[in-house]
Design an enzyme around this catalytic site. Sequence first.
Site, PDB file in Angstrom:
ATOM      1  N   ASP A 289      12.640  -7.084   8.394  1.00 31.63           N
ATOM      2  CA  ASP A 289      13.391  -7.778   7.335  1.00 31.63           C
ATOM      3  C   ASP A 289      13.836  -6.684   6.189  1.00 31.63           C
ATOM      4  O   ASP A 289      13.157  -6.117   5.323  1.00 31.63           O
ATOM      5  CB  ASP A 289      12.464  -8.832   6.560  1.00 31.63           C
ATOM      6  CG  ASP A 289      13.198  -9.710   5.550  1.00 31.63           C
ATOM      7  OD1 ASP A 289      14.458  -9.588   5.554  1.00 31.63           O
ATOM      8  OD2 ASP A 289      12.670 -10.691   5.204  1.00 31.63           O
ATOM      9  N   GLY A 290      15.127  -6.213   6.499  1.00 30.85           N
ATOM     10  CA  GLY A 290      15.393  -5.144   5.441  1.00 30.85           C
ATOM     11  C   GLY A 290      16.710  -5.664   4.886  1.00 30.85           C
ATOM     12  O   GLY A 290      17.359  -4.847   3.891  1.00 30.85           O
ATOM     13  N   LYS A 291      17.368  -6.700   5.214  1.00 28.02           N
ATOM     14  CA  LYS A 291      18.518  -7.187   4.727  1.00 28.02           C
ATOM     15  C   LYS A 291      19.708  -6.104   4.350  1.00 28.02           C
ATOM     16  O   LYS A 291      19.999  -5.874   3.416  1.00 28.02           O
ATOM     17  CB  LYS A 291      18.293  -8.109   3.174  1.00 28.02           C
ATOM     18  CG  LYS A 291      17.214  -9.250   3.665  1.00 28.02           C
ATOM     19  CD  LYS A 291      17.281 -10.131   2.401  1.00 28.02           C
ATOM     20  CE  LYS A 291      16.318 -11.450   2.958  1.00 28.02           C
ATOM     21  NZ  LYS A 291      15.057 -11.034   3.318  1.00 28.02           N
ATOM     22  N   PHE A 292      19.863  -5.366   5.575  1.00 23.24           N
ATOM     23  CA  PHE A 292      20.635  -4.306   5.314  1.00 23.24           C
ATOM     24  C   PHE A 292      22.020  -4.597   5.389  1.00 23.24           C
ATOM     25  O   PHE A 292      22.644  -5.420   5.867  1.00 23.24           O
ATOM     26  CB  PHE A 292      20.583  -3.300   6.540  1.00 23.24           C
ATOM     27  CG  PHE A 292      19.289  -2.881   6.850  1.00 23.24           C
ATOM     28  CD1 PHE A 292      18.571  -1.902   6.049  1.00 23.24           C
ATOM     29  CD2 PHE A 292      18.406  -3.705   8.109  1.00 23.24           C
ATOM     30  CE1 PHE A 292      17.422  -1.203   6.334  1.00 23.24           C
ATOM     31  CE2 PHE A 292      17.418  -2.909   8.325  1.00 23.24           C
ATOM     32  CZ  PHE A 292      16.696  -1.911   7.264  1.00 23.24           C
TER      33      PHE A 292
ATOM     34  N   THR B 270      17.326  -8.293   9.676  1.00 26.16           N
ATOM     35  CA  THR B 270      17.967  -9.042   8.901  1.00 26.16           C
ATOM     36  C   THR B 270      19.035  -8.189   8.243  1.00 26.16           C
ATOM     37  O   THR B 270      18.849  -6.917   7.960  1.00 26.16           O
ATOM     38  CB  THR B 270      17.245  -9.763   7.958  1.00 26.16           C
ATOM     39  OG1 THR B 270      16.569  -8.979   7.089  1.00 26.16           O
ATOM     40  CG2 THR B 270      16.087 -10.680   8.158  1.00 26.16           C
TER      41      THR B 270
END
Lengths: 247, 247
Positions: free
Chosen positions: A79-82, A106
């Site tokens: 979950d890095g929301k890159f 993510t």
Amino acid sequence: MQKLLDRVQAIDSLLCVGLDPVGDDAAVAQRLREVIAQTAPYAAAFKPNLAFFLSRTDGVELLKSTISAVPDDIPVILDGKFGDIANTADHYARFAYDVLGADGVTVNPYLGDDAIRPFARPGKLVFSLAKTSNQPAHGLQDAALAHGGTVADCAAAIARRLDEEIADSTIGLVVGATDPAALARLRAACPRQWFLVPGIGAQGGDLAAVLAAGRRTDGRGLLINASRSIWEAADAGAAARVFQAQR
Amino acid sequence: MQKLLDRVQAIDSLLCVGLDPVGDDAAVAQRLREVIAQTAPYAAAFKPNLAFFLSRTDGVELLKSTISAVPDDIPVILDGKFGDIANTADHYARFAYDVLGADGVTVNPYLGDDAIRPFARPGKLVFSLAKTSNQPAHGLQDAALAHGGTVADCAAAIARRLDEEIADSTIGLVVGATDPAALARLRAACPRQWFLVPGIGAQGGDLAAVLAAGRRTDGRGLLINASRSIWEAADAGAAARVFQAQR
């Protein structure tokens, strides 16, 4: 993707165990091993939260060993929301998949298609933000577009198009549990995509409402994340089992 | 913020030197030291790109030593495009400011106010994405809203409101060099904010057009980023000097 399908089938669970480690460094390493071992029988996936690792000493090493500790048949979603332009996104993909060995990520759709494509490698799981579980005052995601729908709907449509367009990869959505009406609307617009749903438990989302609004017609297509409620439980395995039983 | 103002005043430069290191590990460490030493006389700020460090072995250590190598009077903006709910954003802020010692960050506004606030510590510089330098096919940022303006305008308005609301911190915008018309429109809407402008050089943005469209009435308020054109130059100092001379 096959790994996720196999796993969901094998244990009949929609539970994604979020790993957002808090506490001092020594205790955290121990607790991560415990939570993984105790919840693995009930977990369709694990989701380590990059920020909670980077904020501590030797965080990348801890993240790597955490991902290694997950049994091989359970997918790990980083979950890095890159969200960055293509040549930068490519470096994040290398970090997630090659350095750490994650099975998915993510991503944030604000930069569009080319920020998502580098993550769509064969077999990998990509979850792109549509409607998040927080309740920001500003309303960016809820803003109505001139041509109909909201910003979140537009973000979902981008992910849906990529999911259909790119062979052998899976582009799903992140849709928060805290707004079941939005979840139902997005499910209607994206009947076949996988949804990763945070916001159950500490953030106030209701599991029954999420299941009713978010399932596909085949009863699957949902990964429901629980982080704090499992991390803080005296018996993480029992907390995960209760969760799975309510599916 | 005072650090940036002092620096811009002291050397009369708008140049932000982007550090997106490519190459093998040994060569990269050496090249980073060289680029910093050679361009420091002309740099108003440095901007290391998190992805390019995380994708390599011991990347966080290299990033930490890179930030330490920047002279103390030059602000360092960590380009991480962070965007997550508040308790996660707080961990990214700890990583950027406490672990690494950065003076600022870039953030993604898709999750709204509470994704940005944790970064707005006193004296820190926060640049929130409005219009990015890539040209995605999807048009999320350019989508027209029912109540007027585009998604990018809405994102800029969020940052502007936070900049006015939170004392002692600076919330600027990221606005790409590749769309001077959007830059001019956002400058008209946000006359006082700092803009960080990527997309000059390798990405095709035109410096003269950016200066004409993006400057505040006091002639400042712009940080223009150059990464690849400096990294790849035989003489990084000369490349930075030419850039500064064109301001």
